[in-house]
Design a protein around this motif. Structure first.
Motif, PDB file in Angstrom:
ATOM      1  N   GLU A 193       0.833  -1.195   0.000  1.00  0.00           N
ATOM      2  CA  GLU A 193       0.000   0.000   0.000  1.00  0.00           C
ATOM      3  C   GLU A 193       0.870   1.247   0.000  1.00  0.00           C
ATOM      4  OE1 GLU A 193      -3.918   1.506   2.572  1.00  0.00           O
ATOM      5  OE2 GLU A 193      -2.566  -0.021   3.379  1.00  0.00           O
ATOM      6  N   SER A 194       0.503   2.256  -0.788  1.00  0.00           N
ATOM      7  CA  SER A 194       1.338   3.453  -0.910  1.00  0.00           C
ATOM      8  C   SER A 194       1.132   4.447   0.218  1.00  0.00           C
ATOM      9  CB  SER A 194       1.062   4.157  -2.244  1.00  0.00           C
ATOM     10  OG  SER A 194      -0.224   4.743  -2.224  1.00  0.00           O
ATOM     11  N   ALA A 199      -4.508   6.972  -3.840  1.00  0.00           N
ATOM     12  CA  ALA A 199      -4.073   5.610  -4.162  1.00  0.00           C
ATOM     13  C   ALA A 199      -4.733   4.598  -3.226  1.00  0.00           C
ATOM     14  CB  ALA A 199      -2.557   5.512  -4.075  1.00  0.00           C
ATOM     15  N   ASP A 200      -4.880   4.973  -1.966  1.00  0.00           N
ATOM     16  CA  ASP A 200      -5.531   4.066  -1.024  1.00  0.00           C
ATOM     17  C   ASP A 200      -7.030   3.941  -1.318  1.00  0.00           C
ATOM     18  OD1 ASP A 200      -3.082   3.744   0.093  1.00  0.00           O
ATOM     19  OD2 ASP A 200      -3.522   4.751   1.982  1.00  0.00           O
ATOM     20  N   GLU A 202      -8.231   3.898  -4.228  1.00  0.00           N
ATOM     21  CA  GLU A 202      -8.321   2.994  -5.376  1.00  0.00           C
ATOM     22  C   GLU A 202      -8.355   1.533  -4.942  1.00  0.00           C
ATOM     23  OE1 GLU A 202      -8.930   3.941  -8.340  1.00  0.00           O
ATOM     24  OE2 GLU A 202      -8.205   6.003  -8.529  1.00  0.00           O
TER      25      GLU A 202
END
Length: 226
Positions: A193-194, A199-200, A202
């Protein structure tokens, strides 16, 4: 009207926040939300960096959760116009407009209770109006983490976690983080996970869709109050 019927009729917001600790408060510096329908189809994406926090680096970033490398990552995102830099007042106003324009009926996030507290404390700290509080009586709050524990983290998932060592440190129980649940869904054991808000979102919308596909009853403890 029952909560389940409200989900069928209207749109929701799936959100994520990245935060720091400052003066005993949990403050949001990165917030993203998606407008989704009941099945998790995405209508639009929104992502903002909180100006008052970000532009006071390193004074505001007195937490070990945020490194200088992470700060530089956001600098690059801003330079590439992947995210907008707005003050807290206007970000909360945009969130309020989103709720009104789409007649939003539910709010969901992974470990939603944390995000609700962070947004509440951020609004208080910067003297902004938090629409999730002012409109709480007209919104359903659904914790996607608790939903995924009920719908996805069943025996096959738990066995997979045991085999791969995806266990909590203290109790050695299968992890149910967004990262591990997403790994299970997409069959990518190496996914990391970034921990940037959009992004999370997504990966969390993928988890939401998977839960909806199960067509199981939503457990009562997945509903929160604000």
């Amino acid at each position: 009207m029952e909560k389940t019927n409200l989900f069928k009729k209207k749109y929701g917001i799936l959100l994520d926040t990245e935060t720091i600790m400052h003066e005993g408060k949990t403050l949001v510096y990165d917030i993203a939300w998606m407008i989704i329908d009941n099945q998790g189809n995405i209508l639009s994406r929104h992502n903002y960096i909180v100006d008052e926090v970000f532009n006071n680096f390193p004074a505001m970033f007195d937490s070990h959760f945020v490194t200088y490398d992470k700060y530089r990552t956001y600098e690059t995102m801003l330079q590439d116009r992947q995210v907008k830099l707005w003050n807290a007042y206007n970000i909360f106003r945009r969130l309020a407009r989103t709720i009104a324009d789409y007649n939003i009926s539910f709010i969901t996030a992974y470990n939603l209770g944390f995000d609700l507290r962070a947004l509440k404390e951020t609004a208080q700290y910067f003297d902004a109006v938090n629409p999730l509080e002012t409109r709480a009586d007209n919104l359903i709050f659904l914790d996607l983490w608790k939903l995924s524990k009920s719908h996805i983290a069943t025996r096959p998932y738990q066995k997979h976690c045991q085999v791969h060592g995806w266990l909590t440190e203290k109790r050695k129980q299968p992890k149910t983080t967004a990262e591990t649940v997403y790994r299970w869904i997409v069959k990518d054991d190496n996914f990391i996970e970034s921990h940037t808000a959009l992004a999370d979102c997504e990966i969390e919308v993928v988890i939401y869709r998977k839960c909806k596909q199960k067509k199981k009853r939503i457990p009562e403890n997945a509903y929160l109050t604000y």
